[in-house]
Design a protein around this motif. Sequence first.
Motif, PDB file in Angstrom:
ATOM      1  N   MET A 150      -2.633  -5.556   7.748  1.00  0.00           N
ATOM      2  CA  MET A 150      -3.743  -5.321   6.813  1.00  0.00           C
ATOM      3  C   MET A 150      -3.514  -4.055   6.007  1.00  0.00           C
ATOM      4  O   MET A 150      -3.593  -4.039   4.782  1.00  0.00           O
ATOM      5  CB  MET A 150      -5.063  -5.201   7.585  1.00  0.00           C
ATOM      6  CG  MET A 150      -5.610  -6.513   8.138  1.00  0.00           C
ATOM      7  SD  MET A 150      -7.045  -6.234   9.228  1.00  0.00           S
ATOM      8  CE  MET A 150      -8.222  -5.466   8.082  1.00  0.00           C
ATOM      9  N   LEU A 151      -3.226  -2.971   6.727  1.00  0.00           N
ATOM     10  CA  LEU A 151      -3.095  -1.683   6.051  1.00  0.00           C
ATOM     11  C   LEU A 151      -1.875  -1.655   5.127  1.00  0.00           C
ATOM     12  O   LEU A 151      -1.885  -0.980   4.100  1.00  0.00           O
ATOM     13  CB  LEU A 151      -3.036  -0.549   7.073  1.00  0.00           C
ATOM     14  CG  LEU A 151      -3.323   0.843   6.520  1.00  0.00           C
ATOM     15  CD1 LEU A 151      -4.663   0.907   5.801  1.00  0.00           C
ATOM     16  CD2 LEU A 151      -3.278   1.896   7.625  1.00  0.00           C
ATOM     17  N   THR A 165      -8.777  -2.923   4.950  1.00  0.00           N
ATOM     18  CA  THR A 165      -9.188  -1.966   5.973  1.00  0.00           C
ATOM     19  C   THR A 165     -10.314  -2.470   6.862  1.00  0.00           C
ATOM     20  O   THR A 165     -10.585  -1.855   7.889  1.00  0.00           O
ATOM     21  CB  THR A 165      -9.658  -0.654   5.309  1.00  0.00           C
ATOM     22  OG1 THR A 165     -10.687  -0.969   4.363  1.00  0.00           O
ATOM     23  CG2 THR A 165      -8.511   0.034   4.594  1.00  0.00           C
ATOM     24  N   GLU A 166     -10.971  -3.559   6.482  1.00  0.00           N
ATOM     25  CA  GLU A 166     -12.144  -3.971   7.257  1.00  0.00           C
ATOM     26  C   GLU A 166     -11.826  -5.127   8.199  1.00  0.00           C
ATOM     27  O   GLU A 166     -11.652  -6.271   7.784  1.00  0.00           O
ATOM     28  CB  GLU A 166     -13.280  -4.371   6.312  1.00  0.00           C
ATOM     29  CG  GLU A 166     -14.425  -4.990   7.072  1.00  0.00           C
ATOM     30  CD  GLU A 166     -15.780  -4.592   6.549  1.00  0.00           C
ATOM     31  OE1 GLU A 166     -15.837  -3.757   5.621  1.00  0.00           O
ATOM     32  OE2 GLU A 166     -16.770  -5.112   7.068  1.00  0.00           O
ATOM     33  N   ASN A 204       0.842  -1.195   0.000  1.00  0.00           N
ATOM     34  CA  ASN A 204       0.000   0.000   0.000  1.00  0.00           C
ATOM     35  C   ASN A 204       0.881   1.250   0.000  1.00  0.00           C
ATOM     36  O   ASN A 204       1.576   1.512   0.976  1.00  0.00           O
ATOM     37  CB  ASN A 204      -0.866  -0.050   1.265  1.00  0.00           C
ATOM     38  CG  ASN A 204      -1.766   1.146   1.426  1.00  0.00           C
ATOM     39  OD1 ASN A 204      -1.806   2.030   0.581  1.00  0.00           O
ATOM     40  ND2 ASN A 204      -2.500   1.168   2.529  1.00  0.00           N
ATOM     41  N   GLY A 250     -11.928  -1.956  -0.283  1.00  0.00           N
ATOM     42  CA  GLY A 250     -10.542  -2.234   0.056  1.00  0.00           C
ATOM     43  C   GLY A 250     -10.285  -3.687   0.358  1.00  0.00           C
ATOM     44  O   GLY A 250      -9.558  -3.993   1.290  1.00  0.00           O
ATOM     45  N   PRO A 282      -6.684   3.747  11.919  1.00  0.00           N
ATOM     46  CA  PRO A 282      -7.978   3.758  11.241  1.00  0.00           C
ATOM     47  C   PRO A 282      -8.592   2.357  11.116  1.00  0.00           C
ATOM     48  O   PRO A 282      -9.811   2.207  11.175  1.00  0.00           O
ATOM     49  CB  PRO A 282      -7.657   4.349   9.864  1.00  0.00           C
ATOM     50  CG  PRO A 282      -6.446   5.194  10.092  1.00  0.00           C
ATOM     51  CD  PRO A 282      -5.649   4.469  11.146  1.00  0.00           C
ATOM     52  N   VAL A 283      -7.746   1.346  10.959  1.00  0.00           N
ATOM     53  CA  VAL A 283      -8.275  -0.015  10.878  1.00  0.00           C
ATOM     54  C   VAL A 283      -8.894  -0.416  12.213  1.00  0.00           C
ATOM     55  O   VAL A 283      -9.993  -0.996  12.261  1.00  0.00           O
ATOM     56  CB  VAL A 283      -7.159  -1.003  10.460  1.00  0.00           C
ATOM     57  CG1 VAL A 283      -7.667  -2.441  10.506  1.00  0.00           C
ATOM     58  CG2 VAL A 283      -6.643  -0.661   9.069  1.00  0.00           C
ATOM     59  N   ALA A 309      -1.670   2.352  12.164  1.00  0.00           N
ATOM     60  CA  ALA A 309      -2.790   1.732  11.449  1.00  0.00           C
ATOM     61  C   ALA A 309      -4.073   1.900  12.256  1.00  0.00           C
ATOM     62  O   ALA A 309      -5.005   1.104  12.134  1.00  0.00           O
ATOM     63  CB  ALA A 309      -2.505   0.259  11.173  1.00  0.00           C
ATOM     64  N   GLY A 335      -3.408  -2.670   2.057  1.00  0.00           N
ATOM     65  CA  GLY A 335      -4.632  -2.025   1.601  1.00  0.00           C
ATOM     66  C   GLY A 335      -5.918  -2.651   2.103  1.00  0.00           C
ATOM     67  O   GLY A 335      -6.989  -2.340   1.586  1.00  0.00           O
ATOM     68  N   ALA A 385      -3.691  -5.492  12.295  1.00  0.00           N
ATOM     69  CA  ALA A 385      -4.210  -4.269  11.675  1.00  0.00           C
ATOM     70  C   ALA A 385      -3.136  -3.577  10.849  1.00  0.00           C
ATOM     71  O   ALA A 385      -3.390  -3.104   9.736  1.00  0.00           O
ATOM     72  CB  ALA A 385      -4.741  -3.326  12.759  1.00  0.00           C
ATOM     73  N   ARG A 386      -1.922  -3.530  11.389  1.00  0.00           N
ATOM     74  CA  ARG A 386      -0.823  -2.925  10.631  1.00  0.00           C
ATOM     75  C   ARG A 386      -0.568  -3.716   9.352  1.00  0.00           C
ATOM     76  O   ARG A 386      -0.398  -3.138   8.269  1.00  0.00           O
ATOM     77  CB  ARG A 386       0.454  -2.890  11.487  1.00  0.00           C
ATOM     78  CG  ARG A 386       1.641  -2.353  10.720  1.00  0.00           C
ATOM     79  CD  ARG A 386       2.899  -2.275  11.570  1.00  0.00           C
ATOM     80  NE  ARG A 386       4.021  -1.793  10.760  1.00  0.00           N
ATOM     81  CZ  ARG A 386       5.243  -1.577  11.219  1.00  0.00           C
ATOM     82  NH1 ARG A 386       5.518  -1.767  12.498  1.00  0.00           N
ATOM     83  NH2 ARG A 386       6.201  -1.137  10.415  1.00  0.00           N
TER      84      ARG A 386
END
Lengths: 257, 257
Positions: free
Chosen positions: B35-36, B41-42, A149, B13, B66-67, B64, B39, B32-33
């Motif tokens: 994941m981001l 995000t859910e 990303n 995403g 926002p995740v 990360a 890309g 979570a990191r």
Amino acid sequence: MAGTDASARPVLGGPAVILVAPQLGQNIGAAARAMLNFGLTELRLVNPRDGWPNEEARAMASRADPVLDGARVYPGIAEALADLHLVVATSARRRDMAKPLWSPARAAVALRQAEAAGQATGLLFGGERAGLDNDDIARAQAVVEVPANPAFASLNLAQAVLLMGYEWFQAGAPELGPEAGLTLSPPATAAELDNFMRRLEAALDAAGFFRPPEKRPIMRRALLNVFARARLGEQELRTLHGVLSALLREPPDGTAT
Amino acid sequence: MAGTDASARPVLGGPAVILVAPQLGQNIGAAARAMLNFGLTELRLVNPRDGWPNEEARAMASRADPVLDGARVYPGIAEALADLHLVVATSARRRDMAKPLWSPARAAVALRQAEAAGQATGLLFGGERAGLDNDDIARAQAVVEVPANPAFASLNLAQAVLLMGYEWFQAGAPELGPEAGLTLSPPATAAELDNFMRRLEAALDAAGFFRPPEKRPIMRRALLNVFARARLGEQELRTLHGVLSALLREPPDGTAT
């Protein structure tokens, strides 16, 4: 086994993993675990910030202690790479370096080919904060970039090690065929499925399911599609017969047991 | 935004990541990191052991957030998967489950294809200790197995998430061409290389390098191979001219500047 002995030692079990100035023991330990997950065993540490051995590394290694026990410490990158023929450097950001830029998968194939030719290989990783500097990268034959990303491309050190180990392992592992996982029970024959469909259709007929009658071919085909696509096993088909018998309050059908 | 609202929400995403009964907040944060990084995000959490939100998760997420902010908590796996069309379960060990067994790369392609067809997709991961149980896996359309060292195959939860995210990202990312990284400076032409080789050969001649004389073609070809394989840029060739001039104690060659 930790030490500063830079003499040549044959690299078994894939490329050596060289961590340049790693900061956190926990990342070294997690990197060791990731290495062993994919069969990499040779860890080289250049000037680890907190010295070596490191108890935090051991706490994170989760039974990958043999990798830590075998780790060697070097005073500089030149000593750590001295016996290697092919070194691939990892870099989070693309730089002007006039050097081939490989995907992880392409790097894995190159490493495997070099190993097959008897060459000693290595994967070079920078420390957590700054990564590799340009002089470090200049020593490598190629640079690998992990596609990520663009808005959040910074990988944890151990996770970068994991991805490279994963690709290296994959490059030598047999591919799972498209049928993998589907051959666990003997498949039903088409005749066995037809037999079930006839029973089902007769039962649905008796229940007045096929209305209007001219829709019968479409409805029948829709049901057949469902069961054909499921690629039923013999045992599963017997179970479905049992379900139908139960719903019809009949004794189990003799032809299907 | 954390809550137990299981109503349908469009999955943007990439696939949703569903963690079933995760134990350690730090693993949720690291997931979570990861994941981001690729890309995704859910994040969906089924019955996290230590409740939610979790400060240890936040400490490990490394920007990360926002995740984590968007993560939703579900009381059971059925609610967490309710709106999804294609669910792929990850499993460390191969089991008899009469379900397609995919490599991570094959799963990534299947997920991309489903997304392209407008389907909501998910990647299902079990908790740190026990993984997914057979009833969890039965809900999935396919199982993915990460090829790993059979003697040490247990991946950390966040690293399993990372690998699946990596493969998902890769399945949509443009492949690095074989020329990637090599076009950063204008390449020298064959004539420019020939010009340099002539200078070098003349200098070597004057130094009595080509002995015995009948070996000259072989020696010359060996040198040319080296410089041709290096795929020199114009600037690099100018540098080599300078090196030669310096060694010969000549002023720089006019034709190469």
